[in-house]
Design an enzyme around this catalytic site. Structure first.
Site, PDB file in Angstrom:
ATOM      1  N   LYS A 114      -3.878   1.630 -42.722  1.00 18.42           N
ATOM      2  CA  LYS A 114      -3.081   2.329 -41.708  1.00 18.42           C
ATOM      3  C   LYS A 114      -3.401   3.811 -41.664  1.00 18.42           C
ATOM      4  CE  LYS A 114       0.841  -0.754 -41.198  1.00 18.42           C
ATOM      5  NZ  LYS A 114       2.294  -0.924 -41.296  1.00 18.42           N
ATOM      6  N   LYS A 200      -6.843 -10.883 -36.680  1.00 21.52           N
ATOM      7  CA  LYS A 200      -5.512 -11.485 -36.663  1.00 21.52           C
ATOM      8  C   LYS A 200      -4.815 -11.177 -35.330  1.00 21.52           C
ATOM      9  CE  LYS A 200      -1.317 -10.532 -39.233  1.00 21.52           C
ATOM     10  NZ  LYS A 200      -0.675 -10.053 -40.449  1.00 21.52           N
ATOM     11  N   LYS A 203      -0.289  -7.135 -31.958  1.00 20.20           N
ATOM     12  CA  LYS A 203      -0.061  -6.345 -30.754  1.00 20.20           C
ATOM     13  C   LYS A 203      -0.878  -5.057 -30.786  1.00 20.20           C
ATOM     14  CE  LYS A 203       1.726  -5.242 -26.900  1.00 20.20           C
ATOM     15  NZ  LYS A 203       2.929  -4.490 -26.668  1.00 20.20           N
TER      16      LYS A 203
END
Ligand code: TRP
Length: 337
Positions: A114, A200, A203
């Site tokens: 991240k 994967k 969104k």
């Protein structure tokens, strides 16, 4: 009758729910309500660790609550709470951070991913300390309720391991107090993006990569139709895109269609358009069921809000009991009311 064990899991209110979330987590939460006491949270504090719009957070949080109810989380069987309505989680997070080493957090792969993501690296954004200590807040979410089981995907295994290490370190110092939670990996399909089946379903890749639960029928059919199947020359192994479509079909519960299309595949007679049509039918049927339930629920928004405030108060009561005990153990004064 033996007391039911507790399962706890949480979801971030970062976007509208999609079938990756549903089949990968929420469907399992709904099933587990039969045999366990469920505690399920919408973790809005966690959503603050990535760049976000404060004007939207309240709405996406309430919307996620409604989506979870529409999916079958049952307030008669489970507690569904909003994390920030139980501010004790952040206090426990602070205390637990003193039982977690800097090096441990540095090894978290999700932090690495991240912090290097485009969104965080954009000009004007920072790699926040909140993103770094995110797993400690997650440990607090779990330990504060003494949950025995945590249904999560494999991507959360490292965070759960850390939670156990923190609990263990605390217990070694202060005596057996926290329960060391176990991950509950059940038969959860790993769903991939329709547009790029090497990733994967998520969104954050963009809307064309996932099918939302409350998307229109036309849009669902269009996305499934354009799903990537084979790229490059045909080989003996099933390509990830085709495998993903089969997984989706199975997840929708259309086992007869799944078996017969799989037979076609091995006989070399499968038409991808048939497979896609069956997948689309399955998703559309489920979507309709959830949409109807959501429409019914949102007729009375005020009542839902009251209900989630009530459940959050219930969770908070449990959390407060833990905090009072923990403060005492670690040498902090009693708060006088
Ligand atoms: N980190 C989890 C995720 O991204 C969300 C989460 C926060 C969670 N707190 C939790 C999951 C506690 C299980 C238990 O999916």
């Amino acid at each position: 009758m033996s007391k039911k064990k507790t399962v706890l899991s949480c979801i971030q209110p970062t976007s509208e729910m999609h079938f990756g979330n549903y089949f990968g987590a929420v469907q399992n939460w709904v099933r587990l309500q039969k045999d366990y006491t469920g505690i399920y949270g919408v973790v809005d504090y966690h959503a603050m660790t990535m760049p976000y719009d404060p004007k939207e957070l309240h709405h996406t949080t309430m919307n996620m609550v409604v989506d979870l109810l529409a999916c079958g989380i049952d307030p008669e069987k489970s507690i569904l709470f909003i994390q920030s309505l139980c501010p004790e989680h952040t206090e426990l997070c602070w205390i637990l951070s003193c039982f977690c080493s800097y090096g441990e957090l540095q090894r978290m792969t999700q932090f690495k991913d991240k912090s290097e993501s485009e969104k965080v690296q954009e000009k004007g954004n920072i790699v926040s300390t909140g993103l770094f200590t995110y797993p400690v807040l997650q440990a607090a979410d779990i330990l504060i309720y003494k949950a025995e089981f945590v249904p999560v995907g494999k991507d959360q295994e490292q965070h759960l391991e850390l939670t156990r290490n923190i609990a263990n370190r605390f217990n070694n110092k202060h005596g057996e107090y926290f329960v060391e939670p176990q991950a509950l990996f059940t038969d959860i399909p790993k769903l991939l993006s329709l547009a790029d089946p090497t990733k994967k379903m998520s969104k954050s890749l963009g809307d064309q990569h996932c099918v939302r639960l409350f998307e229109s029928e036309g849009s669902i059919r269009k996305k499934v139709k354009s799903a990537v199947t084979d790229v490059g020359p045909k080989t003996d192994v099933m390509s990830p895109g085709v495998e993903n479509l089969f997984e989706l079909l199975k997840a929708c519960g259309n086992i007869d269609a799944y078996d017969s299309l799989l037979q076609d595949y091995y006989a070399g007679a499968l038409k991808y358009s048939d497979l896609k049509e069956n997948v689309a039918n399955g998703l559309v049927a489920l979507s309709k069921q959830f949409t109807d339930k959501k429409a019914e629920l949102t007729k009375n928004e005020k009542q839902i809000e009251e209900q989630v405030y009530e459940m959050s108060a219930q969770a908070r009561k449990l959390a407060q009991k833990t905090i009072v005990e923990v403060r005492d153990m670690v040498g902090l004064p009693k708060i006088k009311h």
